[in-house]
Design a protein around this motif. Structure first.
Motif, PDB file in Angstrom:
ATOM      1  N   LYS A 325       0.826  -1.211   0.000  1.00 35.83           N
ATOM      2  CA  LYS A 325       0.000   0.000   0.000  1.00 35.83           C
ATOM      3  C   LYS A 325       0.860   1.260   0.000  1.00 35.83           C
ATOM      4  O   LYS A 325       0.517   2.267  -0.639  1.00 35.83           O
ATOM      5  N   ASP A 377      -5.004  -1.543  -2.775  1.00 34.61           N
ATOM      6  CA  ASP A 377      -5.699  -1.716  -4.059  1.00 34.61           C
ATOM      7  C   ASP A 377      -4.933  -2.644  -4.990  1.00 34.61           C
ATOM      8  O   ASP A 377      -5.528  -3.442  -5.719  1.00 34.61           O
ATOM      9  N   GLN A 381      -6.245  -6.254  -6.269  1.00 35.68           N
ATOM     10  CA  GLN A 381      -6.388  -6.603  -7.685  1.00 35.68           C
ATOM     11  C   GLN A 381      -5.818  -7.986  -7.977  1.00 35.68           C
ATOM     12  O   GLN A 381      -6.444  -8.800  -8.665  1.00 35.68           O
ATOM     13  N   ASN A 436     -13.366  -2.839  -5.985  1.00 37.52           N
ATOM     14  CA  ASN A 436     -12.712  -3.313  -7.202  1.00 37.52           C
ATOM     15  C   ASN A 436     -13.779  -3.623  -8.243  1.00 37.52           C
ATOM     16  O   ASN A 436     -14.619  -4.513  -8.040  1.00 37.52           O
TER      17      ASN A 436
END
Length: 718
Positions: A325, A377, A381, A436
């Motif tokens: 992150k 994120d 993913q 997402n």
């Protein structure tokens, strides 16, 4: 205490004794250090209890004094002695062995002060820059006794210049003795034979490119038994990966062992978990923060087997998540892909694909926990691609197993084991709450893009009015449904009963404008379950309005998540849709609809989880999701089903089965009160599974009505 007294006495003697030439004084202090290793019998005493720090300080002062007394750029005899006898390389060897304890710090301090206080350039000297570079190479041949040779002490094997030379496979393994050296005192070599040089296991990892000592040192220190040191090392790595320069990111991810060592430890901690852990323990173990990984089994009243190992795994996963992150973009991608390939695929996938029910349950519970825990994120993913695959084209029934793990997990939502089904459904429910876009698109949206679940009917005047029998155009008619041809007219509800409370369509809101009036939809869902199968109105505080507040909060949260995805505000025009393409709702909705169709025959906990996932899907602010899941008046194409049509079939089945149960309504009310804790548990009631299913069905219809109302109200508010 005695050694410190000796040091003080020595300083006093030196102050009173006649001054020696600087070189003699320098050699005296160096020999005092070397004689310590010859004469000492206790190599466990800390260096601060010896005279070594004092002698090093004296040597440094002599070198500074010598330089001040000579012309600029001239090398004095003391400096020549230091260079010729390779004192820095010998100190490096002693510091690497950290004998006596704390010697490593003393050597580093000496190096730092020497380079900082001496004005003449020292680094060009090979006997200075080799030990100061501190780069480690092979110490011994693989499979042979690990011996630090004479060349090692000379700095020819243990040290390397910054030329990009590669690390050897045998790097830093095991304990090593040391052979004869070129020290001033020949007897020192026999004492050095007993010194050991050890390293943590990570240091043995091979990289094809040059190594970087700072990164390796920090990685090794993350495993320090001293928690404070480990946390500081983790913070140091986090600072390194957050450097904004792309070159630094490339260096860290391609030229060091960072990616491998982070993921390998994640894998080893996962493998250290017990084969079976109670899913409830995995779910309820307290929130784990990587910097606060402290746990005392003796002080824990809720301890369970494997808790320490579980906390260690979750703590390190949290650290990897936070590291990614905070990392620079390219470094974050490289680290996340390493976690994907080396941990998700290499370690977790075989556990999730196994056939042992106990193993499936534990591994799914762990997957559920890391899905809940991930915040990066970039790592999210990679986790989504691991679970669902990267496919975005519409699904076909023949290719639903294209991504094996996705197929297996969705199949587990309808597993013979209710525990596995519930745990997998919960995992998907939490996955759907993650920010997402690929999650919903892969599971649902890609199959609804062309709206080929609808049958296109051009607008005609008759569609704007209510037909004589009260049926709104396009609404589901049970009498025309081939699945209900065997139901006698006495057991079905009339069209007036189904939709009598729905207001008529108006010219301002034609049937196919994609926004059927909300009160029609709300009343349709509320009237789906017939009065004789309802029990909530007998219990205070269980009305439809109780769902409105939760629906409003949840929909607001989903809108905040989906805002950046730039979804359309209205459905794709039917004229532009490929309505001729065969429609398949997708594997995920197929399993959910199948389970929804069996709601009267499934355990209560399973029904709660199935309806919870479906309500989550209904909350998404995408017009096609709304139309397919929440619009009862959509014109379904032949052979297609929607959430509403599935519920209609369940209600039709319910109306037949109600006739066979004596005292149905009193039993239904008693079951509801027991579920709410308003009545004590008593004798087992006949048809308990069906009765609980009816209660869940009624509550689910109220929840769908609340969601439809909130979504319409939000879309019509400027």
């Amino acid at each position: 205490m005695f050694s410190k007294f000796t040091s003080i006495l020595q300083h006093a003697v030196e102050a009173l004794a006649p001054s020696l030439p600087l070189q003699e004084d320098f050699v005296y202090h160096w020999k005092a250090i070397t004689h310590y290793y010859i004469e000492t019998s206790d190599d466990k005493a800390p260096v601060t209890d010896t005279n070594i720090p004092s002698h090093l300080d004296q040597m440094l002062d002599i070198l500074v004094q010598e330089e001040n007394e000579r012309e600029s750029g001239e090398t004095g005899p003391c400096m020549e002695y230091l260079l010729h006898h390779k004192i820095l390389e010998t100190l490096y060897t002693l510091g690497k062995a950290d004998c006596p304890p704390g010697m490593k710090q003393q050597v580093l301090v000496f190096y730092t002060k020497l380079l900082g206080r001496i004005r003449q350039p020292l680094l060009p000297h090979i006997n200075v820059h080799r030990p100061v570079q501190n780069k480690l190479k092979s110490l011994a041949s693989k499979g042979a006794p690990n011996v630090i040779s004479e060349d090692t002490l000379k700095g020819q094997d243990s040290l390397s210049t910054d030329t990009g030379q590669s690390c050897q496979p045998e790097e830093l393994s095991g304990a090593a003795g040391m052979e004869q050296t070129e020290l001033a005192d020949d007897d020192l070599s026999s004492s050095l034979d007993n010194l050991t040089v050890t390293s943590l296991p990570e240091a043995a990892v091979v990289r094809p490119n040059q190594d970087y000592n700072l990164v390796n040192s920090l990685l090794n220190l993350t495993r320090s038994p001293d928690g404070r040191i480990a946390v500081k090392a983790c913070e140091g790595l986090m600072l390194l990966v957050s450097l904004p320069e792309p070159a630094a990111a490339k260096c860290l991810t391609q030229s060091t062992c960072l990616c491998e060592l982070l993921t390998d430890r994640l894998a080893s901690l996962y493998k250290a978990l017990p084969q079976s852990v109670d899913p409830l323990d995995i779910e309820t173990v307290e929130a784990v923060n990587w910097g606060l990984d402290s746990y005392s089994h003796k002080e824990d009243a809720s301890a369970f087997p494997g808790k320490r190992a579980l906390i260690s795994f979750l703590s390190w996963f949290d650290y990897c998540d936070q590291l990614i992150k905070e990392a620079q973009k390219t470094a974050a991608v490289a680290l996340a892909k390493a976690v994907h390939e080396r941990f998700f695929i290499g370690v977790m996938e075989p556990q999730l694909m196994q056939t042992s029910e106990l193993g499936i349950l534990t591994s799914t519970a762990l997957l559920h926990r890391v899905v809940r825990q991930v915040t990066s994120d970039v790592l999210l993913q990679e986790m989504v691609f691991f679970i669902l695959g990267e496919q975005r084209e519409p699904e076909t029934l023949a290719e639903i197993s294209r991504h094996p793990l996705r197929h297996r997990l969705i199949e587990h939502c309808d597993h013979i084991s209710d525990e596995i089904s519930i745990m997998t459904l919960r995992m998907f429910e939490h996955l759907l709450q993650k920010p997402n876009e690929h999650i919903l698109y892969n599971l649902v949206l890609r199959n609804l893009e062309e709206r080929n679940y609808t049958e296109y009917k051009p607008v005609c005047p008759e569609d704007k009015d209510v037909v004589e029998n009260g049926l709104i155009a396009g609404a589901v008619d049970l009498e025309e449904d081939p699945l209900f041809t065997d139901i006698s007219p006495d057991n079905t509800l009339s069209n007036q009963e189904w939709l009598g409370s729905s207001p008529p369509a108006t010219p301002d809101h034609p049937k196919n404008d994609g926004k059927t009036e909300v009160h029609k939809i709300v009343n349709t869902f509320l009237c789906l379950v017939p009065d004789e199968a309802k029990s909530s109105y007998h219990v205070e505080g269980t009305g439809y309005d109780t769902y409105l507040r939760d629906a409003h909060r949840q929909f607001r949260d989903y809108c905040a998540i989906c805002l950046r995805w730039e979804w359309p505000g209205s459905p794709k025009a039917l004229e532009k849709c490929n309505l001729e393409a065969a429609f398949f709702e997708g594997h995920f909705l197929k399993v959910l609809f199948d389970r929804m169709g069996r709601i009267l025959d499934q355990p209560y906990d399973v029904n709660l989880q199935v309806t919870s996932v479906l309500s989550r899907l209904s909350l998404f602010p995408h017009p096609h999701v709304h139309e397919y899941l929440l619009d009862p008046y959509v014109n379904l194409a032949s052979g297609c089903r929607s959430l509403f049509s599935v519920i209609v079939r369940v209600v039709g089945d319910l109306m037949v089965r109600i006739q066979r149960i004596q005292d149905f309504t009193p039993k239904l009310l008693l079951v509801r009160k027991r579920l709410l804790g308003l009545e004590p548990e008593g004798p087992i009631i006949d048809h308990i599974t069906l009765l609980e299913g009816v209660i869940v069905l009624e509550e689910f219809c109220k929840e769908l009505a609340a969601i439809a109302f909130v979504k319409y109200h939000a879309s019509s508010t400027p």
